[in-house]
Design a protein around this motif. Structure first.
Motif, PDB file in Angstrom:
ATOM      1  N   ILE A 188      -7.364   4.988   5.072  1.00  0.00           N
ATOM      2  CA  ILE A 188      -7.010   4.407   3.778  1.00  0.00           C
ATOM      3  C   ILE A 188      -5.684   4.959   3.287  1.00  0.00           C
ATOM      4  CG2 ILE A 188      -9.413   4.038   3.147  1.00  0.00           C
ATOM      5  CD1 ILE A 188      -9.208   6.457   1.257  1.00  0.00           C
ATOM      6  N   GLY A 189      -4.996   4.151   2.494  1.00  0.00           N
ATOM      7  CA  GLY A 189      -3.773   4.572   1.828  1.00  0.00           C
ATOM      8  C   GLY A 189      -3.947   4.463   0.331  1.00  0.00           C
ATOM      9  N   LEU A 190      -3.214   5.261  -0.413  1.00  0.00           N
ATOM     10  CA  LEU A 190      -3.280   5.272  -1.870  1.00  0.00           C
ATOM     11  C   LEU A 190      -1.911   4.954  -2.441  1.00  0.00           C
ATOM     12  CD1 LEU A 190      -4.567   5.925  -4.650  1.00  0.00           C
ATOM     13  CD2 LEU A 190      -4.010   8.344  -4.225  1.00  0.00           C
ATOM     14  N   ILE A 191      -1.835   3.918  -3.258  1.00  0.00           N
ATOM     15  CA  ILE A 191      -0.616   3.578  -3.990  1.00  0.00           C
ATOM     16  C   ILE A 191      -0.829   3.992  -5.439  1.00  0.00           C
ATOM     17  CG2 ILE A 191       0.938   1.755  -4.734  1.00  0.00           C
ATOM     18  CD1 ILE A 191       0.040   0.124  -2.316  1.00  0.00           C
ATOM     19  N   GLY A 192      -0.091   4.982  -5.874  1.00  0.00           N
ATOM     20  CA  GLY A 192      -0.246   5.510  -7.229  1.00  0.00           C
ATOM     21  C   GLY A 192      -1.047   6.789  -7.212  1.00  0.00           C
ATOM     22  N   CYS A 193      -0.374   7.932  -7.261  1.00  0.00           N
ATOM     23  CA  CYS A 193      -1.036   9.230  -7.091  1.00  0.00           C
ATOM     24  C   CYS A 193      -1.311   9.928  -8.411  1.00  0.00           C
ATOM     25  CB  CYS A 193      -0.187  10.128  -6.183  1.00  0.00           C
ATOM     26  SG  CYS A 193       0.004   9.500  -4.508  1.00  0.00           S
ATOM     27  N   GLY A 194      -1.443   9.180  -9.493  1.00  0.00           N
ATOM     28  CA  GLY A 194      -1.806   9.776 -10.774  1.00  0.00           C
ATOM     29  C   GLY A 194      -3.275  10.135 -10.807  1.00  0.00           C
ATOM     30  N   LYS A 195      -3.775  10.420 -11.976  1.00  0.00           N
ATOM     31  CA  LYS A 195      -5.162  10.859 -12.102  1.00  0.00           C
ATOM     32  C   LYS A 195      -6.142   9.774 -11.679  1.00  0.00           C
ATOM     33  CE  LYS A 195      -4.366  14.319 -15.689  1.00  0.00           C
ATOM     34  NZ  LYS A 195      -4.726  14.793 -17.029  1.00  0.00           N
ATOM     35  N   ARG A 196      -5.892   8.538 -12.131  1.00  0.00           N
ATOM     36  CA  ARG A 196      -6.795   7.461 -11.736  1.00  0.00           C
ATOM     37  C   ARG A 196      -6.744   7.212 -10.239  1.00  0.00           C
ATOM     38  NH1 ARG A 196     -10.326   4.634 -10.485  1.00  0.00           N
ATOM     39  NH2 ARG A 196     -11.238   6.653 -10.837  1.00  0.00           N
ATOM     40  N   GLY A 197      -5.557   7.248  -9.667  1.00  0.00           N
ATOM     41  CA  GLY A 197      -5.433   7.041  -8.235  1.00  0.00           C
ATOM     42  C   GLY A 197      -6.098   8.142  -7.437  1.00  0.00           C
ATOM     43  N   THR A 198      -5.916   9.385  -7.855  1.00  0.00           N
ATOM     44  CA  THR A 198      -6.530  10.496  -7.145  1.00  0.00           C
ATOM     45  C   THR A 198      -8.045  10.428  -7.236  1.00  0.00           C
ATOM     46  OG1 THR A 198      -4.588  11.852  -7.613  1.00  0.00           O
ATOM     47  CG2 THR A 198      -6.578  13.000  -6.904  1.00  0.00           C
ATOM     48  N   ARG A 212     -10.837   8.549   6.116  1.00  0.00           N
ATOM     49  CA  ARG A 212      -9.717   9.485   6.087  1.00  0.00           C
ATOM     50  C   ARG A 212      -8.590   8.880   5.266  1.00  0.00           C
ATOM     51  NH1 ARG A 212     -13.285  11.582   8.184  1.00  0.00           N
ATOM     52  NH2 ARG A 212     -13.427  12.826  10.098  1.00  0.00           N
ATOM     53  N   ILE A 213      -8.010   9.669   4.380  1.00  0.00           N
ATOM     54  CA  ILE A 213      -6.821   9.215   3.681  1.00  0.00           C
ATOM     55  C   ILE A 213      -5.624   9.646   4.505  1.00  0.00           C
ATOM     56  CG2 ILE A 213      -6.727  11.261   2.154  1.00  0.00           C
ATOM     57  CD1 ILE A 213      -5.615   9.226   0.006  1.00  0.00           C
ATOM     58  N   ILE A 261      -3.035   1.782   8.263  1.00  0.00           N
ATOM     59  CA  ILE A 261      -4.226   1.919   7.417  1.00  0.00           C
ATOM     60  C   ILE A 261      -5.078   0.655   7.514  1.00  0.00           C
ATOM     61  CG2 ILE A 261      -3.181   3.540   5.799  1.00  0.00           C
ATOM     62  CD1 ILE A 261      -2.727   1.148   3.905  1.00  0.00           C
ATOM     63  N   ASP A 262      -6.367   0.814   7.241  1.00  0.00           N
ATOM     64  CA  ASP A 262      -7.295  -0.315   7.223  1.00  0.00           C
ATOM     65  C   ASP A 262      -7.515  -0.847   5.817  1.00  0.00           C
ATOM     66  OD1 ASP A 262      -8.092  -0.008  10.101  1.00  0.00           O
ATOM     67  OD2 ASP A 262      -8.755   1.930   9.336  1.00  0.00           O
ATOM     68  N   ALA A 263      -7.420   0.025   4.837  1.00  0.00           N
ATOM     69  CA  ALA A 263      -7.675  -0.359   3.442  1.00  0.00           C
ATOM     70  C   ALA A 263      -6.711   0.378   2.537  1.00  0.00           C
ATOM     71  CB  ALA A 263      -9.119  -0.044   3.046  1.00  0.00           C
ATOM     72  N   VAL A 264      -6.438  -0.224   1.380  1.00  0.00           N
ATOM     73  CA  VAL A 264      -5.521   0.394   0.436  1.00  0.00           C
ATOM     74  C   VAL A 264      -6.163   0.434  -0.942  1.00  0.00           C
ATOM     75  CG1 VAL A 264      -4.360  -1.808  -0.050  1.00  0.00           C
ATOM     76  CG2 VAL A 264      -3.157   0.341  -0.502  1.00  0.00           C
ATOM     77  N   LEU A 265      -5.915   1.511  -1.654  1.00  0.00           N
ATOM     78  CA  LEU A 265      -6.352   1.677  -3.036  1.00  0.00           C
ATOM     79  C   LEU A 265      -5.124   1.493  -3.918  1.00  0.00           C
ATOM     80  CD1 LEU A 265      -8.385   4.998  -2.535  1.00  0.00           C
ATOM     81  CD2 LEU A 265      -9.103   2.643  -2.017  1.00  0.00           C
ATOM     82  N   ALA A 279       0.892  -8.290  -1.934  1.00  0.00           N
ATOM     83  CA  ALA A 279       1.517  -7.712  -0.743  1.00  0.00           C
ATOM     84  C   ALA A 279       0.485  -7.082   0.185  1.00  0.00           C
ATOM     85  CB  ALA A 279       2.558  -6.674  -1.154  1.00  0.00           C
ATOM     86  N   ALA A 280      -0.519  -6.424  -0.387  1.00  0.00           N
ATOM     87  CA  ALA A 280      -1.546  -5.772   0.423  1.00  0.00           C
ATOM     88  C   ALA A 280      -2.344  -6.787   1.226  1.00  0.00           C
ATOM     89  CB  ALA A 280      -2.473  -4.940  -0.453  1.00  0.00           C
ATOM     90  N   VAL A 281      -2.721  -7.886   0.589  1.00  0.00           N
ATOM     91  CA  VAL A 281      -3.469  -8.926   1.298  1.00  0.00           C
ATOM     92  C   VAL A 281      -2.597  -9.576   2.359  1.00  0.00           C
ATOM     93  CG1 VAL A 281      -4.633 -11.149   1.038  1.00  0.00           C
ATOM     94  CG2 VAL A 281      -5.024  -9.328  -0.637  1.00  0.00           C
ATOM     95  N   ALA A 282      -1.333  -9.807   2.029  1.00  0.00           N
ATOM     96  CA  ALA A 282      -0.419 -10.387   3.005  1.00  0.00           C
ATOM     97  C   ALA A 282      -0.259  -9.481   4.223  1.00  0.00           C
ATOM     98  CB  ALA A 282       0.942 -10.645   2.357  1.00  0.00           C
ATOM     99  N   ALA A 283      -0.379  -8.184   4.005  1.00  0.00           N
ATOM    100  CA  ALA A 283      -0.270  -7.217   5.101  1.00  0.00           C
ATOM    101  C   ALA A 283      -1.575  -7.062   5.871  1.00  0.00           C
ATOM    102  CB  ALA A 283       0.187  -5.865   4.561  1.00  0.00           C
ATOM    103  N   GLY A 284      -2.620  -7.780   5.475  1.00  0.00           N
ATOM    104  CA  GLY A 284      -3.879  -7.743   6.202  1.00  0.00           C
ATOM    105  C   GLY A 284      -4.748  -6.543   5.900  1.00  0.00           C
ATOM    106  N   LYS A 285      -4.654  -5.997   4.704  1.00  0.00           N
ATOM    107  CA  LYS A 285      -5.426  -4.807   4.343  1.00  0.00           C
ATOM    108  C   LYS A 285      -6.608  -5.182   3.436  1.00  0.00           C
ATOM    109  CE  LYS A 285      -1.988  -2.612   6.275  1.00  0.00           C
ATOM    110  NZ  LYS A 285      -2.095  -2.175   7.691  1.00  0.00           N
ATOM    111  N   HIS A 286      -7.723  -4.498   3.625  1.00  0.00           N
ATOM    112  CA  HIS A 286      -8.807  -4.550   2.650  1.00  0.00           C
ATOM    113  C   HIS A 286      -8.334  -3.806   1.402  1.00  0.00           C
ATOM    114  CE1 HIS A 286     -11.540  -6.006   5.770  1.00  0.00           C
ATOM    115  NE2 HIS A 286     -11.082  -5.054   6.552  1.00  0.00           N
TER     116      HIS A 286
END
Length: 581
Positions: A188-198, A212-213, A261-265, A279-286
Motif C-alpha cells: 500500500i501507498g499513502l498520499i498525505g502523511c498528516g495525522k489522518r493519513g497516518t 506492508r506500507i 503498490i496494490d492499493a492507495v490511501l 488518477a489512482a483508479v486510472a493507475a489501476g489501484k484499489h
C-alpha cells in the motif's frame, strides 16, 4: 474530520425524487451518470518505540555522508522526488485518465526525502482498534499540515515526467484478485502523511499481517518525518518504505502511483481528493479515499466518474464515511430500514463542536503557505464544516432514507464568534433543511465555536417510534437496543477493503459516497446563498474552487483585510450568482 468512535440498506420507502438531476438509485443510475458527466500500543510504549526509532535513525545518519544544504539554484536537481510550488487544476470531465498536477512556475531544488530525527507531538487519544497506537492525528495538510516548509517547485520536464508515470501505471492496469506480483503481500501507498493519513495507514495495517506500507507521498518534509516515526514505532514489522519510495512535492502522488503498490490511501486536504482519486483508479489501484469526495459540484462529478471506472475495472473503492462500517450503527440502521419505526417523518442531525485544528501563522510563511497549512479554515481548501463534519451526519440521514436525493434544500448560517484571522473565511454556524419527495425532512445543525455545548447525535423519527442511532436504540412499538460487539469502525472500513482485494470480489462505495458528499456541498450552498435550492439546480452548479494556477508565491483566492481578518460570504444575490443558484 473523523467523528469520535461511539451497510446495509433496504428498499426506499421515501418515494422517488422528481428532481431533474439526481443521484442514482439502482434504477436511475445510468441516467444520472450521464447527467453528471455533462454537468493500540500504549502511550508509554509508543514513546519508547519512537525514541528507539530515533536512535536507529541517528545511528544510520552517522554512517551516511552529510547532505549539503538545500540550494535555491534552479539547476540543482534531486535524484528521486521532485516538487512543485503549485497545486493541481481540477480537470474537466473530458480530462485524460492520467490526471496529473499542473506546474505553473520554473524549477528549483527538491531533495529526495530521507529519514531523520522526527518531531514528537501530542495527539488526542482515540481508540482505533487492537494493535493501533492511541495518539490520534486530527489533521492532515495539502498533503498535510506542518511546521516547516519544503520550498520547492517542479519544472515543466518534471511535470511531463509525472504525467508519463501515471500513463505508464494506467497502461499496466490491475489484475483483480492478484497483488504484489503474485506474492502473499499487499503493498500500500499513502498520499498525505498528516495525522489522518497516518491513522489510516495504521488502520490499514491492522487489517492483516500481509499488508506492508511501501510508499509515501507528502508535500511537507516535517510531516513525512513525523509519519515515518509513528509508523515505525507502532508497526515496525509492516513498515517497508525505502528511501527511494518516499516522494515529496506536488507531483509526489503521481510518482507514488507509478510504483508497484496494490492499493492507495488518499488523505490529503479535501480540495485534492477528486483529482487524486481519478488518477489512482486510472493507475489501476484499489483505493481508500477520505471524505469528502469533492467540495463543489464539478469535483463530485469527477469522483463519480472515478467510481464508475473503478467498477468497470473491478477495482475496490472504500470511502472514509466511516459510520457505514460501525457494527452497532449498521444493525440499528438495518432495523430502521426494515420498518421498526414505521415510515420516516423527520431526521434530526447534530454536529456541534469546537473549532477544528486551528493553526496560527508563523514567521516566514507567506499568505499562500499559511492558507495551505491552516486549510481547514479556508473554503477553497475544505468546503467549510458542512463538508468536514456535518457530512458524516448527512450521510447517516441519507442512508436511513434509502440513499435517494432530496427535492430541495434551504438553510441559514453565518460567522459570529470566530472572526479572528486564524479562523479564515468560514462560517461558525450552519442550519440546513432538506425536503424529500416522501414528505420527510432532514434538519442538520453544525457549529464550531469555542466554549460552547458540544454534541454529535442522530435522531430518526418515524410513525411507529424513534431511533437514537449512535446509542443503537429503537423505542416505540418496537423496543430494542444493540448489545453486540463494537470493533473500531476505522479498522472495519479497511478490513472491508483488504478482504475484497484478497477475495477478488471488489467493493465499491461510489454511489453513496458521492451522494452524501453532494449533500454537504448543497448544505454550504444553501447556507451561504440564502436560497432554496432545487437538487437539479445544485447538481448543475458550475462553481469550482479550482484555480488556474497555484504556487507558494501565488495569490490564494481569498486575501486578508487590512486588519488581518478574512472576508466572509454574505447571503444574498452575490452568493447566489457565485453558486449559480
Amino acid at each position: 474530520m473523523r467523528p469520535p468512535c461511539s451497510s446495509s440498506s433496504g428498499r426506499a420507502r421515501t418515494g422517488r425524487s422528481t428532481a431533474s438531476t439526481a443521484f442514482p438509485t439502482r434504477r436511475r443510475a445510468r441516467a444520472w451518470r450521464s447527467t453528471a458527466r455533462a454537468a493500540p500500543c500504549s502511550r508509554r510504549a509508543r514513546s519508547g518505540r519512537v525514541r528507539a526509532a530515533r536512535s536507529r535513525e541517528s545511528s544510520a545518519s552517522a554512517m551516511r555522508p552529510t547532505t549539503p544544504p538545500r540550494t535555491r539554484t534552479p539547476h540543482a536537481r534531486s535524484r528521486q522526488s521532485r516538487s512543485a510550488r503549485s497545486t493541481p487544476m481540477r480537470p474537466s470531465a473530458s480530462t485524460s485518465p492520467a490526471v496529473c498536477l499542473r506546474i505553473a512556475r520554473p524549477p528549483s531544488t527538491m531533495q529526495r526525502t530521507r529519514s531523520g530525527s522526527c518531531i514528537s507531538r501530542n495527539g488526542h487519544t482515540r481508540r482505533r482498534g487492537a494493535g493501533a497506537c492511541s495518539a490520534s492525528r486530527k489533521e492532515n495538510g495539502i498533503m498535510s499540515q506542518g511546521t516547516t516548509t519544503s520550498r520547492a517547485r517542479a519544472s515543466r520536464r518534471e511535470f511531463l515526467k509525472a504525467g508519463a508515470l501515471l500513463g505508464a501505471a494506467a497502461a499496466a492496469g490491475s489484475a483483480p484478485g492478484c497483488h504484489a506480483a503474485g506474492s502473499d503481500v499487499i503493498r500500500i501507498g499513502l498520499i498525505g502523511c498528516g495525522k489522518r493519513g497516518t491513522d489510516a495507514a495504521l488502520n490499514a495495517m491492522n487489517a492483516g499481517p500481509d499488508i506492508r506500507i511501501t510508499a509515501l507521498a507528502e508535500l511537507f518534509q516535517d510531516r513525512m518525518d513525523e509519519c515515518i516515526a509513528e509508523l515505525k514505532a507502532c508497526k515496525p514489522e509492516q513498515y517497508a518504505v525505502k528511501d527511494e519510495q518516499r516522494f515529496i512535492g506536488f507531483d509526489a502522488y503521481a510518482q507514488l502511483l507509478a510504483t508497484d503498490i496494490d492499493a492507495v490511501l488518499i488523505a490529503p486536504s479535501s480540495h485534492f481528493h477528486p483529482v487524486m482519486l481519478k488518477a489512482a483508479v486510472a493507475a489501476g489501484k484499489h483505493v481508500f479515499c477520505e471524505k469528502p469526495h469533492g467540495i463543489d459540484a464539478p469535483g463530485v462529478a469527477l469522483s463519480m466518474q472515478a467510481a464508475e471506472e473503478a467498477r468497470a475495472r473491478k477495482l475496490s473503492l472504500v470511502s472514509g464515511l466511516c459510520w457505514r462500517y460501525d457494527e452497532g450503527v449498521r444493525e440499528t440502521m438495518r432495523r430502521v430500514r426494515d420498518g421498526a419505526i414505521g415510515e420516516i417523518v423527520a431526521i434530526h442531525e447534530t454536529y456541534v463542536s469546537s473549532p477544528y485544528v486551528v493553526r496560527e501563522r508563523e514567521a516566514g510563511w507567506n499568505e499562500m503557505e499559511y492558507q495551505l497549512r491552516n486549510w481547514y479554515h479556508f473554503n477553497w481548501l475544505s468546503g467549510d464544516q458542512t463538508s468536514q463534519q456535518l457530512v458524516h451526519s448527512l450521510d447517516k440521514a441519507s442512508w436511513a432514507l434509502g440513499d435517494v436525493p432530496p427535492r430541495r434544500a434551504w438553510g441559514l448560517g453565518g460567522r459570529q464568534v470566530c472572526t479572528q484571522p486564524k479562523y479564515g473565511d468560514q462560517y461558525d454556524h450552519h442550519a440546513v433543511v432538506f425536503e424529500y419527495e416522501s414528505g420527510a425532512r432532514v434538519f442538520g445543525f453544525c457549529r464550531d465555536m469555542p466554549d460552547c455545548y458540544n454534541e454529535t447525535s442522530d435522531f430518526i423519527i418515524g410513525t411507529k417510534g424513534t431511533c437514537d442511532l449512535l446509542a443503537n436504540r429503537i423505542q416505540g412499538e418496537t423496543n430494542w437496543r444493540y448489545e453486540g460487539p463494537k470493533p473500531s469502525m476505522y479498522d472495519m472500513e479497511h478490513k472491508a477493503l483488504f478482504d475484497s482485494i484478497r477475495s477478488g470480489k471488489p467493493v465499491n462505495n461510489g454511489e453513496y459516497m458521492c451522494l452524501s458528499t453532494m449533500l454537504a456541498v448543497v448544505a454550504q450552498m444553501a447556507c451561504y446563498s440564502g436560497a432554496a435550492i432545487e437538487w437539479g439546480k445544485a447538481m448543475a452548479s458550475k462553481r469550482s474552487f479550482a484555480l488556474p494556477a497555484y504556487g507558494f508565491d501565488g495569490k490564494p483566492p481569498v486575501a486578508p483585510n487590512a486588519d488581518g481578518t478574512y472576508p466572509s460570504a454574505m447571503p444574498g444575490p452575490r452568493e447566489r450568482a457565485a453558486w449559480g443558484v
